[in-house]
Design a protein around this motif. Structure first.
Motif, PDB file in Angstrom:
ATOM      1  N   THR A 198       0.833  -1.208   0.000  1.00 21.17           N
ATOM      2  CA  THR A 198       0.000   0.000   0.000  1.00 21.17           C
ATOM      3  C   THR A 198       0.864   1.252   0.000  1.00 21.17           C
ATOM      4  N   TRP A 199       1.912   1.269   0.824  1.00 23.07           N
ATOM      5  CA  TRP A 199       2.819   2.418   0.850  1.00 23.07           C
ATOM      6  C   TRP A 199       3.564   2.575  -0.471  1.00 23.07           C
ATOM      7  N   LEU A 200       3.995   1.476  -1.053  1.00 20.15           N
ATOM      8  CA  LEU A 200       4.699   1.553  -2.336  1.00 20.15           C
ATOM      9  C   LEU A 200       3.846   2.199  -3.425  1.00 20.15           C
ATOM     10  N   ALA A 201       2.551   1.919  -3.402  1.00 21.17           N
ATOM     11  CA  ALA A 201       1.652   2.382  -4.465  1.00 21.17           C
ATOM     12  C   ALA A 201       0.993   3.719  -4.158  1.00 21.17           C
ATOM     13  N   SER A 202       1.206   4.259  -2.975  1.00 18.92           N
ATOM     14  CA  SER A 202       0.437   5.415  -2.524  1.00 18.92           C
ATOM     15  C   SER A 202       0.873   6.726  -3.162  1.00 18.92           C
ATOM     16  N   ASP A 203      -0.079   7.416  -3.779  1.00 23.67           N
ATOM     17  CA  ASP A 203       0.160   8.775  -4.255  1.00 23.67           C
ATOM     18  C   ASP A 203      -0.003   9.787  -3.121  1.00 23.67           C
ATOM     19  N   VAL A 204      -0.916   9.501  -2.205  1.00 26.83           N
ATOM     20  CA  VAL A 204      -1.149  10.418  -1.094  1.00 26.83           C
ATOM     21  C   VAL A 204       0.090  10.528  -0.212  1.00 26.83           C
ATOM     22  N   ALA A 205       0.716   9.395   0.119  1.00 22.21           N
ATOM     23  CA  ALA A 205       1.917   9.437   0.954  1.00 22.21           C
ATOM     24  C   ALA A 205       3.032  10.231   0.286  1.00 22.21           C
ATOM     25  N   SER A 206       3.052  10.245  -1.045  1.00 23.11           N
ATOM     26  CA  SER A 206       4.060  11.009  -1.783  1.00 23.11           C
ATOM     27  C   SER A 206       3.879  12.509  -1.615  1.00 23.11           C
ATOM     28  N   GLY A 207       2.704  12.929  -1.184  1.00 22.79           N
ATOM     29  CA  GLY A 207       2.422  14.352  -1.077  1.00 22.79           C
ATOM     30  C   GLY A 207       2.955  15.005   0.180  1.00 22.79           C
ATOM     31  N   PHE A 208       3.536  14.218   1.085  1.00 21.84           N
ATOM     32  CA  PHE A 208       4.002  14.748   2.358  1.00 21.84           C
ATOM     33  C   PHE A 208       5.525  14.663   2.458  1.00 21.84           C
ATOM     34  N   ASN A 209       6.112  15.635   3.174  1.00 20.95           N
ATOM     35  CA  ASN A 209       7.547  15.564   3.453  1.00 20.95           C
ATOM     36  C   ASN A 209       7.770  14.918   4.810  1.00 20.95           C
ATOM     37  N   GLU A 210       8.981  14.506   5.080  1.00 23.11           N
ATOM     38  CA  GLU A 210       9.280  13.891   6.369  1.00 23.11           C
ATOM     39  C   GLU A 210       9.683  14.917   7.417  1.00 23.11           C
ATOM     40  N   SER A 211       9.875  16.164   7.001  1.00 26.85           N
ATOM     41  CA  SER A 211      10.190  17.228   7.945  1.00 26.85           C
ATOM     42  C   SER A 211       9.838  18.563   7.309  1.00 26.85           C
ATOM     43  N   VAL A 212       9.157  19.422   8.073  1.00 26.11           N
ATOM     44  CA  VAL A 212       8.830  20.739   7.537  1.00 26.11           C
ATOM     45  C   VAL A 212      10.097  21.557   7.294  1.00 26.11           C
ATOM     46  N   TYR A 213      11.185  21.178   7.974  1.00 26.91           N
ATOM     47  CA  TYR A 213      12.447  21.888   7.774  1.00 26.91           C
ATOM     48  C   TYR A 213      13.176  21.427   6.515  1.00 26.91           C
ATOM     49  N   HIS A 214      12.767  20.291   5.977  1.00 25.45           N
ATOM     50  CA  HIS A 214      13.382  19.752   4.763  1.00 25.45           C
ATOM     51  C   HIS A 214      12.255  19.353   3.811  1.00 25.45           C
ATOM     52  N   PRO A 215      11.631  20.355   3.174  1.00 29.68           N
ATOM     53  CA  PRO A 215      10.368  20.142   2.459  1.00 29.68           C
ATOM     54  C   PRO A 215      10.467  19.302   1.198  1.00 29.68           C
ATOM     55  N   TYR A 216      11.671  19.058   0.685  1.00 32.95           N
ATOM     56  CA  TYR A 216      11.805  18.222  -0.510  1.00 32.95           C
ATOM     57  C   TYR A 216      11.900  16.735  -0.172  1.00 32.95           C
ATOM     58  N   THR A 217      12.067  16.422   1.108  1.00 28.34           N
ATOM     59  CA  THR A 217      12.098  15.016   1.506  1.00 28.34           C
ATOM     60  C   THR A 217      10.713  14.403   1.360  1.00 28.34           C
ATOM     61  N   SER A 218      10.646  13.079   1.427  1.00 24.60           N
ATOM     62  CA  SER A 218       9.390  12.370   1.177  1.00 24.60           C
ATOM     63  C   SER A 218       9.047  11.453   2.347  1.00 24.60           C
ATOM     64  N   LEU A 219       7.867  11.661   2.923  1.00 22.08           N
ATOM     65  CA  LEU A 219       7.410  10.782   4.002  1.00 22.08           C
ATOM     66  C   LEU A 219       7.202   9.360   3.495  1.00 22.08           C
ATOM     67  N   LYS A 220       6.728   9.235   2.275  1.00 24.97           N
ATOM     68  CA  LYS A 220       6.515   7.900   1.696  1.00 24.97           C
ATOM     69  C   LYS A 220       7.816   7.107   1.700  1.00 24.97           C
ATOM     70  N   TYR A 221       8.863   7.691   1.165  1.00 26.10           N
ATOM     71  CA  TYR A 221      10.104   6.928   1.031  1.00 26.10           C
ATOM     72  C   TYR A 221      10.876   6.851   2.336  1.00 26.10           C
ATOM     73  N   HIS A 222      10.693   7.822   3.213  1.00 21.48           N
ATOM     74  CA  HIS A 222      11.263   7.672   4.555  1.00 21.48           C
ATOM     75  C   HIS A 222      10.656   6.452   5.241  1.00 21.48           C
ATOM     76  N   THR A 223       9.348   6.302   5.157  1.00 25.56           N
ATOM     77  CA  THR A 223       8.672   5.176   5.800  1.00 25.56           C
ATOM     78  C   THR A 223       9.124   3.850   5.212  1.00 25.56           C
ATOM     79  N   LEU A 224       9.254   3.787   3.894  1.00 26.69           N
ATOM     80  CA  LEU A 224       9.715   2.551   3.249  1.00 26.69           C
ATOM     81  C   LEU A 224      11.166   2.245   3.626  1.00 26.69           C
ATOM     82  N   LEU A 225      11.985   3.271   3.797  1.00 27.38           N
ATOM     83  CA  LEU A 225      13.362   3.069   4.246  1.00 27.38           C
ATOM     84  C   LEU A 225      13.397   2.551   5.681  1.00 27.38           C
ATOM     85  N   VAL A 226      12.560   3.117   6.546  1.00 25.41           N
ATOM     86  CA  VAL A 226      12.496   2.652   7.935  1.00 25.41           C
ATOM     87  C   VAL A 226      12.157   1.163   7.974  1.00 25.41           C
TER      88      VAL A 226
END
Length: 260
Positions: A120-148
């Motif tokens: 579900t995370w791999l296929a998610s477009d919604v998760a791609s819309g978020f960053n993993e830190s407001v201080y680093h807005p180009y980062t991706s919550l989707k791929y941070h989560t998959l890396l974790v």
């Protein structure tokens, strides 16, 4: 739960599969909440728990610098990601309408099968819309989560960070829990055995090393000799150091290339 949580903390608790914790650990960012004010449950399931074995901290180190964060982009203070491809916010009022977003967030978090959650995370477009830190807005919550999740699954098997490889797999090939990107031309996973596929070592410690790791691959999945599109993508991937930013850039670039 303590920051140095171990597997035994979860095994003794017995409340949920430890891998499920990895996919739920940043639920508060999907809801625009701070870590300090993050709720412990969502729709009756535990969220925002500490991931054991340091997997979250290591994944963060792959994408963000250490130390006190500082604002890097003026007038951008939300968890909606900025696209490195366009420079614009990924916020879409249709995609991120509260009714639509609530359902999508539930799909990402409300599950008990980590294998299904991984897909579900791999296929998610919604998760791609978020960053993993407001201080680093180009980062991706989707791929941070998959890396974790990929790091945690390897650590559970007794592997240390220095044992790990970035491995290039066939298109749309998914190794459960360990694939961190999948697309129409290649997939990427973190594992210890390359099985004859192109690979590169992650290094002795987690840090923002995407560009050097990508450059060290024993073979590359892009046709840079004949395809200008691939040359552009490859050249930019050799400049990006943040892992979650780079993985998201691949996704964005591939989708842009398929646009009419």
């Amino acid at each position: 739960m303590a920051e140095n949580a171990t597997l035994s903390d979860f095994e003794d608790d017995g409340s949920q599969n430890v891998m499920v914790t990895a996919y739920r650990h940043d639920a508060h960012k999907l809801n625009g909440e701070s870590h300090r004010n993050a709720p412990e449950t969502l729709d009756g399931v535990s969220v925002n728990q500490t991931v054991p074995l340091g997997a979250d901290a290591d994944a963060s180190a792959l994408s963000r610098p250490s130390g006190d964060p500082k604002k890097t982009v003026d007038n951008h203070e939300t968890h909606y990601r900025l696209s490195l491809l366009t420079g614009e916010s990924t916020y879409d009022p249709d995609v991120f309408a509260r009714s639509v977003l609530s359902e999508a967030i539930s799909g990402l978090l409300i599950g008990s099968d980590p294998h299904a959650m991984h897909r579900t995370w791999l296929a998610s477009d919604v998760a791609s819309g978020f960053n993993e830190s407001v201080y680093h807005p180009y980062t991706s919550l989707k791929y941070h989560t998959l890396l974790v999740a990929a790091l945690l699954d390897n650590y559970r098997d007794g592997h240390a960070f220095e044992d790990l490889l970035l491995i290039v797999d066939s298109p749309r090939e998914i190794e459960t829990l360990r694939t961190i990107y999948t697309g129409d031309r290649f997939s990427l996973r973190i594992d210890t055995e390359a099985d004859g596929n192109p690979w590169a070592r992650l290094g002795s410690r987690p840090w923002r090393s995407w560009a050097s790791t990508w450059t060290r691959l024993t073979a590359h999945p892009l046709d840079t000799a004949h395809n200008e599109y691939d040359r552009i993508l490859d050249a930019n991937l050799r400049r990006i150091w943040s892992w979650s930013t780079a993985l998201q850039y691949i996704e964005d670039f591939e989708q842009w290339g398929m646009s009419p």
